[in-house]
Structure formats: structure tokens, C-alpha cells
Design an enzyme around this catalytic site. Sequence first.
Site: not given
Lengths: 353, 261
Positions: A50, A97
Site C-alpha cells: 500500500c 534502497h
Amino acid sequence: MEVLYLGLSHKTAPVETRERFAVPDAHLGEFSSLLAQAPGVREAVVISTCNRVEYYAAAEDGAEGLRTVSNFIAEKTGHAPQAPTFLELKSAEGIRHLFRVVSGLESMVIGETEILGQVKKAYQSAQTAGATSRTLNKLFQRAFNVAKEVRTKTSITRGAVSVGSAAVELAEKIFGKLDACNVMVLGAGETAEMTAKALQSRGAKAIFVSNRTYERAVSLAEMLGGRAIHFDQWEREFDAMDILIGSTGAPHAVVTNAKISPLMTRRQDRPLFCIDLAVPRDFEASVNDIEGVYLYDIDALQGIAEQSMQVRRQELVRCEEMIERHVADFSKWLTTPHHGFGGASGMQPEGAK
Amino acid sequence: MERAFLVTSTLCFLAGFAYAMYALGAKVRQPSRWNFVVMLTGFILQSGFLHLRSGEVGRCPLTSLFERLVFLSWSVVLLYFVVGSTYRLSLLGMFTAPLVFLIQVIAQLLPGASLPAVRKASLGFWPELHNAISLVAYGAFALSCVAGVMYLVQERHLKRHTLNSFFQNLPPIANLAVAVQRMMLAGFALLTAGIVAGFFAGHAAAATIALAVCVWLPYGVLLILRSTHRISSRRIAWLAVAAFTLALSTLGALNAVHMSN
């Protein structure tokens, strides 16, 4: 071989944008597999939650690989990925990342652990679909190890960062397991509902709801799978309760020292955890002076959540140091001459496409 | 050699305590594994000392206050290994280490502690069993005292809303209340067995039986009050500390009796 990243997150895109690029869980493996077969890309893993949609790829030529990934996204979603909504990272930056994401450093709530499970799932889908080979297999395995190290060697995941989780943490510090604990909610405020749900999710035995408007109590009790009690009868049920949540709109204290003290003598030394979420407060402050009673009001709970958040922020530096070590180590492995194809599942020689 | 074992084990318990304090300060999670390693090393060295000492004195090494204190600290660590894992009280080791360290330092500073062991005639099975079991019971009381201190610390944190890393690492207060009571009960059962063994020993154990009963009675009263819910967990935690102090003082009294004899 280069590690590539193209993706967006809650930091760069609002939910309206994120939902346009979201990939359903059932299609993650298929997307990864199709991308891995696209020209200029050797391996791929697609992650979609989400809060983020991320494409990781391994390619011989970074620039060409990123173009391929970008075209792939545009083709599949009908929207071209553009900066600054989408972030493009290569090699060490991409590796860093991923390590930050799995460690929870890129999450909305720093240190949350749910993301690790989501990334694991996405990676497994890609692996099952044959979209990963030596580079991404090694990268993701390393990422999971980094996440584990960060979680166990720092306090990044420690402490409660919301009122509900602070209440749960305190309840567990008082009672241990909550499976024998009965919870009573006085009033029917939203925070009380969330707190009761948090306690329930950690195994609280039963929830009782008492409200001046009985219908509202019934409605909340039904939602929580509990039992409604008339407001003038909550004291009768008190003996069986372990956690009392106050959330009424009363202008004065509903639970007073004079009321609780005699009731405590009947409890055979069972502790009582009182959570006061109401403003004005439902519990008299002196209730905390009664032996075996632990009272926390909304300020105290918010203070705990903020304190935990601060600890997590302080821990960021240590986490980043750990991650940096692994990034350097992995980058070194990636550029060593012996690195190449072989040994991992789903591998295919360059000319096979 | 035996002395080296004892000194090194004492240092192990000091190191265990120091590491646990550091781990708490540095917010390192799960310091219990290191505690466990250090405590285990200390325990092995203690056992080595007691084994060599028993060879020298020719019987269970409980011939002086020095030996009794070392045996008591050995019992505490032994029970810590049994109980610590059962109740998952991760910080029990951290709290136990300073207590054991303190007992062993006091033992080694006692006058006559550095004197070589003197071989003595065996007292016989029952008196030695009585002495040994009674001291293991004291070990259980020591752990009940340790759990009591942990309870009081945790209770203070909960009441004052000071939720620091110390609080995070302490076990739930309800578990600590149970641990205090169970260790007390275990000690009481062991001391009862020790007293019964003492009766079989006849006159040889008269003084130690009398002192053991002085400890046995208050613990019995505490357990009755607790089981009938006439006393709160907080009070029982305080009394566990007080009762153990009483138990320790009887060791001094016992030494005085032996010296006068």
C-alpha cells in the site's frame, strides 16, 4: 552486472498515484517473470504494497535496463513513470534502497516489520516464476540478513509508536500473555475502539463494552465480537476485568479512588490496568496510588509512543552504518570478476532470450 | 588451584553483571545469552572449587562460614539455571550475578578464608545431607529475593511511567509475582526436607535444626498468607527480601555456634 531500481513510495506519491501503479499480489510473479524476459533485463522482482511499488532488476547495461523497466511499467499500467514521482537508482544506490526498505527505514512508521514479510513474499513469487537468478537471489538473501541484523542489533523496531500499541505493550508488561485478560471499554470513543482491537489482536480473552447509550455499546460490542453492558451495571462486572479502558464524554471522573479501592480487595491481588483515553479524564489520578492498579492517561500513552519514535530516530544512524557496510560488501561482490552466471535457479545464458 | 577457580568464578559473575549493565545502557537486545555463558563458566569454576575442596576436607565442604557461603552461591547459580529457563526471566541472571558476586567476595574476605583446608572426620550421611539441602533451600530463598527485587523495580517503573530500557528488559510483573512465590515454595520444601534429614542426624545437627526452624517458620507464615490472598504481591516481594536477609543472618549465627563449640 548492475542492480537497478525504479519505483515510487508514500514519500514521493500520494495514494491516488500509488493505486494507479499498484500490482495485485497474485500478479507479482507474472510481472517479475515478464520483466525478466524483456530485452536488456536479466532478472526482476516486483514489490507492491500500500505504500510502495518497486521494480528491482539486474541488467548488463544500466541505462538500457532502466529504459526497459520504464517502458514495461508504462505498457502494463497505461501510465508512464516520471520523476520525481518515480525514483531511478543504479548499483550501490539501488542496493542501499532495498536494504533500507527491508529494514523498515523507508517505512511510514520507521522500524515497522510488516514490510519485510511483504518483500519476502514478492521475492518468493518472482523466484517461483523463474524471474530471479544469481544476482537478485544473492541481493535479496543479503537484504533479509541485513534486516535481521538491524532488528536484532539495534532498537529500531522496539517500543510502541501508537496509543494502541503502547497500551498493548504495557498490558503485556503487566500480565504477560493477554489470553486470560478481560477488557472492559467504558464509553465508545474511536481511540478506545482501536485500543480494544489492538488488545484483541494480541489475544485478549473477551471484550465488554459499556456506554450510556446502550445501543451504541451494542453496536461497538458487535463490531469487536464482545458483550454490551448497561452503563449502570459495569461495576458488577468489574471483578472479572483485567483491563479497563475509559473513553466516555463525561465531564467528571467516572472511575474514582473511592469506587475502585473497595472493589480491588475482592480481586485477590490480580493487577488492574486502567487506560484513560477520555478528555476530560474518566479516572481520578489518585487511582494510580491504589496497590495493584496501573493508570495511564492519553498523555502518558502518547508520551510513550513519542519516546519510542525518538529512540527509533536516534537508532537510524546505527542502522545506516550497518547497511553501508553491507552495501559496500555487496557492491564489491557484484564487481568481482568471478561474479557471473551459474549456480542459481532460473538462470539463463545471454543468448537464450 | 582451588583458590584460582574461586577467584575466577567471582570475576565471571562480576563480568556478567558489568556486561548486563552495559547491554542495558547500550540498548542491546537479549543480553541474556551473554549472561548465560558467563554464569555457566562461573558455575563450572565454582563446582571445580567445591569438588577440590571436598577432597581436601574429606567431606561435603561445609566446615566453615567461608565454605558455606561459597556453597550457597553455588546453589543460587544452580537454581538460576533451573528456574531462569523455566520462567524465561531474562534478567534474572543479571540480578543474580551481583548477589553471587557479593556473597563470594564476602566469603573470601572472612577471617580465616585464606587458611588451607583442614581434613575433618565425616559427620555421617544424615548431618551432611541436612546441611547441604538446607543451603540449597537458602539458594532458592536467594532467588526469591532476587525476583522480589525485580518485581519492586518493575512495579516502580509501571507506577511512575518511566519506561526505559531497564523496564523493556524486565519480565511482566505478574510473572515476577509468580516467580517470587514459587521460589519461596521451592525453598520451603527443600528446607523442610533438610530439617527432616536433620532429625535423622540426631544431636549432631541440633544447632543447625534450631536455626533452620527460625527460617522455616517465617517463610511458612508468608506462604500461608500468600496462598490465602491476605498479602499483596508487592508486600510479599518486600518480605522475600527481608526473609532472605534473616536467612543469611542465621548463617552468621551458625558460625558463632560452631566457633563457641
